[in-house]
Design a protein around this motif. Structure first.
Motif, mmCIF file in Angstrom:
data_model
loop_
_atom_site.group_PDB
_atom_site.id
_atom_site.type_symbol
_atom_site.label_atom_id
_atom_site.label_comp_id
_atom_site.label_asym_id
_atom_site.label_seq_id
_atom_site.Cartn_x
_atom_site.Cartn_y
_atom_site.Cartn_z
ATOM 1 N N SER A 140 0.844 -1.184 0.000
ATOM 2 C CA SER A 140 0.000 0.000 0.000
ATOM 3 C C SER A 140 0.887 1.244 0.000
ATOM 4 N N PRO A 141 0.535 2.252 -0.783
ATOM 5 C CA PRO A 141 1.331 3.481 -0.800
ATOM 6 C C PRO A 141 1.059 4.399 0.399
ATOM 7 N N CYS A 142 0.219 3.968 1.325
ATOM 8 C CA CYS A 142 -0.133 4.792 2.482
ATOM 9 C C CYS A 142 1.117 5.163 3.282
ATOM 10 N N ILE A 143 1.228 6.462 3.614
ATOM 11 C CA ILE A 143 2.341 6.928 4.447
ATOM 12 C C ILE A 143 1.833 7.514 5.764
ATOM 13 N N LYS A 144 0.600 7.194 6.113
ATOM 14 C CA LYS A 144 -0.032 7.610 7.379
ATOM 15 C C LYS A 144 -0.211 9.121 7.493
ATOM 16 N N ASP A 201 -7.943 16.157 0.060
ATOM 17 C CA ASP A 201 -8.070 17.517 -0.457
ATOM 18 C C ASP A 201 -9.484 17.719 -1.000
ATOM 19 N N ALA A 202 -9.725 18.824 -1.657
ATOM 20 C CA ALA A 202 -11.059 19.153 -2.164
ATOM 21 C C ALA A 202 -11.538 18.179 -3.241
ATOM 22 N N ARG A 203 -10.605 17.456 -3.871
ATOM 23 C CA ARG A 203 -10.976 16.481 -4.911
ATOM 24 C C ARG A 203 -11.105 15.066 -4.355
ATOM 25 N N ASN A 204 -11.061 14.930 -3.021
ATOM 26 C CA ASN A 204 -11.093 13.622 -2.351
ATOM 27 C C ASN A 204 -9.890 12.766 -2.717
ATOM 28 N N VAL A 205 -8.739 13.415 -2.828
ATOM 29 C CA VAL A 205 -7.473 12.727 -3.058
ATOM 30 C C VAL A 205 -6.627 12.917 -1.802
ATOM 31 N N CYS A 206 -6.035 11.838 -1.324
ATOM 32 C CA CYS A 206 -5.206 11.901 -0.121
ATOM 33 C C CYS A 206 -3.920 12.670 -0.423
ATOM 34 N N VAL A 207 -3.614 13.671 0.386
ATOM 35 C CA VAL A 207 -2.395 14.452 0.182
ATOM 36 C C VAL A 207 -1.156 13.655 0.572
ATOM 37 N N GLY A 266 -1.677 10.090 -2.398
ATOM 38 C CA GLY A 266 -2.088 10.426 -3.751
ATOM 39 C C GLY A 266 -3.238 9.601 -4.299
ATOM 40 N N ARG A 267 -3.804 8.708 -3.478
ATOM 41 C CA ARG A 267 -4.929 7.902 -3.953
ATOM 42 C C ARG A 267 -6.237 8.639 -3.731
ATOM 43 N N THR A 268 -7.219 8.315 -4.577
ATOM 44 C CA THR A 268 -8.558 8.856 -4.379
ATOM 45 C C THR A 268 -9.225 8.085 -3.245
ATOM 46 N N ILE A 269 -10.297 8.637 -2.713
ATOM 47 C CA ILE A 269 -11.024 7.952 -1.641
ATOM 48 C C ILE A 269 -11.528 6.587 -2.127
ATOM 49 N N ASP A 270 -11.966 6.509 -3.376
ATOM 50 C CA ASP A 270 -12.422 5.219 -3.911
ATOM 51 C C ASP A 270 -11.278 4.213 -3.992
ATOM 52 N N GLU A 271 -10.104 4.658 -4.422
ATOM 53 C CA GLU A 271 -8.953 3.751 -4.500
ATOM 54 C C GLU A 271 -8.548 3.258 -3.120
ATOM 55 N N ILE A 272 -8.648 4.129 -2.137
ATOM 56 C CA ILE A 272 -8.293 3.734 -0.765
ATOM 57 C C ILE A 272 -9.268 2.688 -0.244
ATOM 58 N N THR A 273 -10.553 2.942 -0.398
ATOM 59 C CA THR A 273 -11.549 2.030 0.176
ATOM 60 C C THR A 273 -11.616 0.702 -0.563
ATOM 61 N N VAL A 277 -3.061 1.593 -9.519
ATOM 62 C CA VAL A 277 -3.389 2.631 -8.530
ATOM 63 C C VAL A 277 -2.113 3.291 -8.034
ATOM 64 N N VAL A 278 -1.090 2.491 -7.736
ATOM 65 C CA VAL A 278 0.184 3.040 -7.260
ATOM 66 C C VAL A 278 0.764 3.979 -8.313
ATOM 67 N N ASP A 279 0.712 3.591 -9.584
ATOM 68 C CA ASP A 279 1.228 4.448 -10.659
ATOM 69 C C ASP A 279 0.443 5.754 -10.758
ATOM 70 N N ARG A 280 -0.880 5.658 -10.724
ATOM 71 C CA ARG A 280 -1.701 6.878 -10.808
ATOM 72 C C ARG A 280 -1.456 7.786 -9.601
ATOM 73 N N ALA A 281 -1.333 7.190 -8.423
ATOM 74 C CA ALA A 281 -1.096 7.977 -7.211
ATOM 75 C C ALA A 281 0.249 8.698 -7.298
#
Length: 62
Positions: free
Chosen positions: A12-16, A21-27, A30-37, A50-54
């Motif tokens: 997972s690319p999560c760095i805690k 942000d306003a577009r529902n992308v994790c700062v 870099g994943r969208t809320i849908d990609e995270i869930t 997803v990792v590439d897009r993020a």
């Protein structure tokens, strides 16, 4: 008979730094809320995509 080692699972690319942000992308990652869930339900290939897009989103934001 010898088999090649199994590929490692996609990390997972999560760095805690979980802030959307306003577009529902994790700062943080870099994943969208849908990609995270949906992460745990994606295939390894989908996770790599997803990792590439993020990564591209994080680079574009810098």
């Amino acid at each position: 008979m010898t088999f090649p080692p199994a590929p490692l699972p996609v990390a997972s690319p999560c760095i805690k730094v979980c802030v959307l942000d306003a577009r529902n992308v994790c700062v943080g990652c870099g994943r969208t809320i849908d990609e995270i869930t949906q992460w745990s339900r994606l295939t390894e290939e989908q996770q790599r995509q997803v990792v590439d897009r993020a990564r591209q989103r994080r680079e574009a934001a810098s």
